[in-house]
Design a protein around this motif. Structure first.
Motif, PDB file in Angstrom:
ATOM      1  N   MET A   1       1.001  -0.531  -0.010  1.00 49.15           N
ATOM      2  CA  MET A   1       0.331  -0.659  -0.467  1.00 49.15           C
ATOM      3  C   MET A   1       1.067   1.584  -0.048  1.00 49.15           C
ATOM      4  O   MET A   1       2.692   1.642   0.721  1.00 49.15           O
ATOM      5  N   SER A   2       0.520   2.169  -0.229  1.00 41.55           N
ATOM      6  CA  SER A   2       1.350   3.986  -0.349  1.00 41.55           C
ATOM      7  C   SER A   2       1.479   4.193   1.326  1.00 41.55           C
ATOM      8  O   SER A   2       1.108   3.624   2.528  1.00 41.55           O
ATOM      9  N   PRO A   3       2.344   4.615   1.491  1.00 46.67           N
ATOM     10  CA  PRO A   3       2.521   5.501   2.343  1.00 46.67           C
ATOM     11  C   PRO A   3       2.016   5.728   3.171  1.00 46.67           C
ATOM     12  O   PRO A   3       1.834   5.651   4.688  1.00 46.67           O
ATOM     13  N   ASP A   4       0.541   6.838   2.755  1.00 52.26           N
ATOM     14  CA  ASP A   4      -0.226   7.267   3.232  1.00 52.26           C
ATOM     15  C   ASP A   4      -1.236   6.123   4.157  1.00 52.26           C
ATOM     16  O   ASP A   4      -2.856   6.363   4.959  1.00 52.26           O
ATOM     17  N   GLN A   5      -1.551   5.179   2.942  1.00 49.18           N
ATOM     18  CA  GLN A   5      -2.484   4.082   3.483  1.00 49.18           C
ATOM     19  C   GLN A   5      -2.189   3.761   4.801  1.00 49.18           C
ATOM     20  O   GLN A   5      -2.471   2.895   5.187  1.00 49.18           O
ATOM     21  N   LEU A   6      -0.435   3.147   4.555  1.00 43.67           N
ATOM     22  CA  LEU A   6       0.052   2.469   5.868  1.00 43.67           C
ATOM     23  C   LEU A   6      -0.072   3.027   7.031  1.00 43.67           C
ATOM     24  O   LEU A   6      -0.652   2.214   7.908  1.00 43.67           O
ATOM     25  N   LYS A   7       0.524   4.359   6.799  1.00 48.29           N
ATOM     26  CA  LYS A   7       0.238   5.395   7.780  1.00 48.29           C
ATOM     27  C   LYS A   7      -1.928   5.301   8.793  1.00 48.29           C
ATOM     28  O   LYS A   7      -1.660   4.516   9.825  1.00 48.29           O
ATOM     29  N   SER A   8      -2.708   5.595   7.878  1.00 54.57           N
ATOM     30  CA  SER A   8      -3.984   5.002   8.123  1.00 54.57           C
ATOM     31  C   SER A   8      -3.857   3.801   8.702  1.00 54.57           C
ATOM     32  O   SER A   8      -4.731   3.380   9.296  1.00 54.57           O
ATOM     33  N   GLU A   9      -3.658   3.029   8.011  1.00 53.66           N
ATOM     34  CA  GLU A   9      -4.263   1.516   8.447  1.00 53.66           C
ATOM     35  C   GLU A   9      -3.754   1.091   9.729  1.00 53.66           C
ATOM     36  O   GLU A   9      -4.100   0.614  10.596  1.00 53.66           O
ATOM     37  N   ILE A  10      -2.090   1.526  10.392  1.00 53.84           N
ATOM     38  CA  ILE A  10      -1.865   1.604  11.276  1.00 53.84           C
ATOM     39  C   ILE A  10      -2.539   2.409  12.574  1.00 53.84           C
ATOM     40  O   ILE A  10      -2.561   1.594  13.371  1.00 53.84           O
ATOM     41  N   ALA A  11      -3.302   3.053  12.001  1.00 57.79           N
ATOM     42  CA  ALA A  11      -3.146   4.110  13.372  1.00 57.79           C
ATOM     43  C   ALA A  11      -5.105   3.562  13.674  1.00 57.79           C
ATOM     44  O   ALA A  11      -5.112   3.388  14.274  1.00 57.79           O
TER      45      ALA A  11
ATOM     46  N   GLY B  95     -10.156   9.688  15.633  1.00 58.57           N
ATOM     47  CA  GLY B  95     -10.282   8.354  14.930  1.00 58.57           C
ATOM     48  C   GLY B  95     -10.645   7.414  15.247  1.00 58.57           C
ATOM     49  O   GLY B  95     -11.198   7.737  16.444  1.00 58.57           O
ATOM     50  N   GLU B  96     -10.921   6.735  13.818  1.00 57.66           N
ATOM     51  CA  GLU B  96     -12.056   5.606  14.146  1.00 57.66           C
ATOM     52  C   GLU B  96     -11.742   4.289  15.506  1.00 57.66           C
ATOM     53  O   GLU B  96     -12.194   3.863  16.416  1.00 57.66           O
ATOM     54  N   GLU B  97     -10.737   4.688  15.145  1.00 54.70           N
ATOM     55  CA  GLU B  97      -9.373   3.627  16.846  1.00 54.70           C
ATOM     56  C   GLU B  97     -10.539   4.119  18.208  1.00 54.70           C
ATOM     57  O   GLU B  97     -10.642   3.263  18.963  1.00 54.70           O
ATOM     58  N   LYS B  98     -10.084   5.568  17.805  1.00 54.20           N
ATOM     59  CA  LYS B  98     -10.076   6.183  18.831  1.00 54.20           C
ATOM     60  C   LYS B  98     -11.767   5.934  19.765  1.00 54.20           C
ATOM     61  O   LYS B  98     -12.204   5.451  20.642  1.00 54.20           O
ATOM     62  N   THR B  99     -13.003   6.770  18.574  1.00 55.18           N
ATOM     63  CA  THR B  99     -13.979   6.624  18.461  1.00 55.18           C
ATOM     64  C   THR B  99     -14.689   5.428  19.267  1.00 55.18           C
ATOM     65  O   THR B  99     -15.616   5.595  19.822  1.00 55.18           O
ATOM     66  N   GLY B 100     -14.237   4.666  18.606  1.00 57.53           N
ATOM     67  CA  GLY B 100     -14.738   3.306  18.622  1.00 57.53           C
ATOM     68  C   GLY B 100     -14.766   2.596  19.905  1.00 57.53           C
ATOM     69  O   GLY B 100     -15.711   2.029  20.585  1.00 57.53           O
ATOM     70  N   ARG B 101     -12.898   2.563  20.754  1.00 55.63           N
ATOM     71  CA  ARG B 101     -12.894   2.732  21.757  1.00 55.63           C
ATOM     72  C   ARG B 101     -13.721   2.650  22.933  1.00 55.63           C
ATOM     73  O   ARG B 101     -14.567   2.527  23.880  1.00 55.63           O
ATOM     74  N   LEU B 102     -14.094   4.709  22.065  1.00 50.57           N
ATOM     75  CA  LEU B 102     -14.600   5.081  23.524  1.00 50.57           C
ATOM     76  C   LEU B 102     -16.109   4.641  23.494  1.00 50.57           C
ATOM     77  O   LEU B 102     -16.809   4.884  24.832  1.00 50.57           O
ATOM     78  N   ASP B 116     -11.285  20.984  21.744  1.00 48.78           N
ATOM     79  CA  ASP B 116     -10.988  21.728  21.967  1.00 48.78           C
ATOM     80  C   ASP B 116     -10.937  21.986  19.432  1.00 48.78           C
ATOM     81  O   ASP B 116     -10.708  23.113  19.639  1.00 48.78           O
ATOM     82  N   ASN B 117     -11.795  21.767  18.978  1.00 41.60           N
ATOM     83  CA  ASN B 117     -11.512  21.493  17.284  1.00 41.60           C
ATOM     84  C   ASN B 117     -12.942  20.350  17.528  1.00 41.60           C
ATOM     85  O   ASN B 117     -13.686  19.697  17.417  1.00 41.60           O
ATOM     86  N   PRO B 118     -12.906  21.435  16.012  1.00 42.45           N
ATOM     87  CA  PRO B 118     -13.963  20.110  15.703  1.00 42.45           C
ATOM     88  C   PRO B 118     -14.288  19.303  14.501  1.00 42.45           C
ATOM     89  O   PRO B 118     -14.857  18.714  14.634  1.00 42.45           O
ATOM     90  N   VAL B 119     -12.834  19.063  14.507  1.00 41.69           N
ATOM     91  CA  VAL B 119     -12.640  17.205  13.739  1.00 41.69           C
ATOM     92  C   VAL B 119     -12.783  16.775  14.817  1.00 41.69           C
ATOM     93  O   VAL B 119     -13.325  15.453  14.889  1.00 41.69           O
ATOM     94  N   THR B 120     -12.366  16.942  16.445  1.00 45.37           N
ATOM     95  CA  THR B 120     -12.301  15.943  17.045  1.00 45.37           C
ATOM     96  C   THR B 120     -14.088  16.134  17.393  1.00 45.37           C
ATOM     97  O   THR B 120     -14.868  15.013  17.343  1.00 45.37           O
ATOM     98  N   VAL B 121     -14.454  17.487  17.569  1.00 46.63           N
ATOM     99  CA  VAL B 121     -16.080  17.073  17.420  1.00 46.63           C
ATOM    100  C   VAL B 121     -17.096  15.949  16.503  1.00 46.63           C
ATOM    101  O   VAL B 121     -17.868  15.704  17.082  1.00 46.63           O
TER     102      VAL B 121
END
Lengths: 361, 361
Positions: A1-11, B95-102, B116-121
């Motif tokens: 996968m692309s470097p950006d995809q890899l980062k997203s998938e790890i996250a 991010g979905e990993e955090k909101t899923g666990r939350l 403190d920002n709209p992305v979080t909200v």
């Protein structure tokens, strides 16, 4: 996968912040150090304090390392449990709790320890007695770093004699950690002490040197038998500054997220001192290098916040962006975490425990 | 047993370096903070980032604390698993990993989060959806520390409106962390934002303040409903400097051993940056206070070495001596270790896991 995809998938799978280790780079680093040692005719005894993983230690052994180095007994115990059986503990072990554990360890693995004072030496026979076998002891010598180690050849010879006179102990040689540019001073120390030892009927079986930057001068120390490099397994900004690694040699990055853009010139990472540590790497600018935004300065920390100064940064990260950080000092960063996420060829491989993390005893 | 016997017995049973926690002092510290909160009519919501122990969190709850504060989701998960059920997570979760666990956490505990920002909200409704219940959200405000938090009352009101408009979310108030001496600025911010909120038909149900030094001005912020103090559970050199604790209030010490006396004015502890961290406590002299040798300066670190400058020290420690160290910043020190050794009345009680150690995700 692309470097950006890899980062997203790890996250997505592991969350941020996470330590990401590129196994391709790890293997190149292992092969490189082993080749340097082979070319110099010096045994390779990597220091596991950097990676703290028996899996990686076995990769080093399988590539040709004679054994491993540990800084603390607890690290050595984890490694021995995993099947590593030739272990140097480069530390003064003192007191009945330590000598008891050392004895148990010596029963199941070849162990060498270091000492720089008579109190340490006086306690070590108990470990040999528990194990029912001889314990090899190196005299740690200080040739300019002002760390541990006896400061004069005379003290080194006296301590060697003390070791040799104790039941169950064998004086095995010297443990050195030459400062950068300190080969000559180390050579003088070892040669003078060596002459003194010969007069006592003692010899230097092991002359152990160490340090990743000293890979650049490997073999220049006459009589050296083995080398202990730790950081070379992952590398970091300190090793780049020392000229012994490039960015491509850095195997570990911290994947972090921008969680706040509190002001136009400020940002906050979800990686604070609990992730990256307050280690400045001896005066490096900022607490790590952000690969996507090299002009963004990791200026300070709270425990869970990495405060970014974006003043010099034209392309500023947004909230939710994922970034990869090369640490100042990778050994202390690895110690903060329980697992690595491993990747290879741009794909996720899995998790690897930092099994010897936090073993300060 | 005598203090010297206690040190020897801890070293013999648990080894050095070890974190030693005096439960008598912990209980006094808990009672003191609860009494201050009660007197000010402010709910007590201690921050567990200092002790990271559900056992101690329950001691705080049983003494009257309304709930607890966590900085990271992983800490909150550990606390909820242990039965703590009223948890503020003072952090942007993205991010979905955090909101899923939350979402999973919100199913089993009362959880409040901060943003403190709209992305979080924008991501938080997913957590409420997973949990099938409303999620309370505080707007984090910055009133001078330049950490996380919106910087103006106008932004605070806009973000509150955003929260209130989202399905499953409830705007619950403000999260503040006033700088020392920053009560007035915080008051102005909250009052201005409060007026703006009223115009929108919104109110401030929770006004959460924090910090151990701010215990000295507890209740001076009009409208404050709860206080988050963390360090007060153990205290440290920073809290002594801030005038909010004395040496007798410091519940945690590091028991370490002198393992080398490399030169007449130098010594080495078996506690390095992996034990005490490189945290200077914002400019304190040395990396900790050695109770037995207050003139011995912990001058620098390697990972497993604490380098002592003994130049100003008349009574110099010997190799093998056991010493107790009050850390500069106790929160980061607790995070380096997996267990506390607990004592009471000068006797060993046992071990207590630092259960939420290292949970940076």
């Amino acid at each position: 996968m692309s470097p950006d995809q890899l980062k997203s998938e790890i996250a997505r799978r592991y969350g941020t912040p996470s330590l990401v280790v590129d196994l391709d780079v790890v293997e190149r680093n292992i092969a490189r150090v082993q080749a340097l040692c082979d070319a110099a005719g010096v045994a390779n005894r990597p220091h596991i304090k950097t990676h703290k993983s028996p899996v990686i230690a076995k990769m080093q052994r399988d590539a040709g390392a004679r054994g491993i180095t540990c800084q603390k007994l607890g690290e050595a115990e984890i490694m021995a449990e995993a099947g590593l059986d030739d272990i140097l503990i480069s530390y003064n072990l003192i007191g009945e709790e330590k000598t008891g554990r050392l004895g148990a360890l010596l029963r199941r693995a070849d162990v060498i320890v270091a000492a720089d004072n008579p109190v340490t030496v006086a306690g070590l026979p108990r470990a040999a007695e528990i194990a029912g076998r001889e314990l090899k002891v190196l005299v740690e010598i200080d040739t300019g770093r002002k760390r541990a180690g006896v400061e004069t050849p005379g003290e080194a010879v006296a301590l060697a004699r003390d070791i040799a006179s104790r039941p169950g102990l064998r004086f095995a040689g010297f443990l050195a950690y030459p400062p950068e540019g300190g080969i000559e001073a180390t050579q003088r120390f070892v040669d003078t002490a060596g002459a003194g030892l010969r007069a006592e009927g003692l010899g230097i079986e092991i002359l152990s040197s160490g340090g990743t930057p000293n890979l650049l001068t490997l073999g220049q120390l006459r009589g050296v038998t083995e080398h202990r490099a730790g950081t070379s397994i992952f590398n970091d900004r300190m090793m780049m500054r020392a000229g012994v690694a490039t960015l491509a040699d850095c195997a570990l990055t911290v994947l972090a997220m921008v969680v706040s853009r509190a002001g136009p010139e400020r940002g906050i990472l979800d990686a604070g001192s609990k992730t990256l540590t307050s280690d400045t790497g001896g005066g490096l600018d900022g607490y790590g290098l952000i690969l996507e935004h090299p002009q963004a300065r990791i200026a300070s920390f709270a425990e869970e916040h990495g405060f970014l100064d974006l003043a010099a940064c034209n392309d500023r990260p947004k909230v939710g962006d994922l970034v990869r950080i090369v640490p100042n000092h990778v050994c202390v960063v690895a110690n903060m975490h329980d697992r690595y996420v491993t990747v290879r060829g741009g794909e996720i491989v899995g998790e690897l425990p930092v099994a010897a993390r936090g073993l300060v005893r």
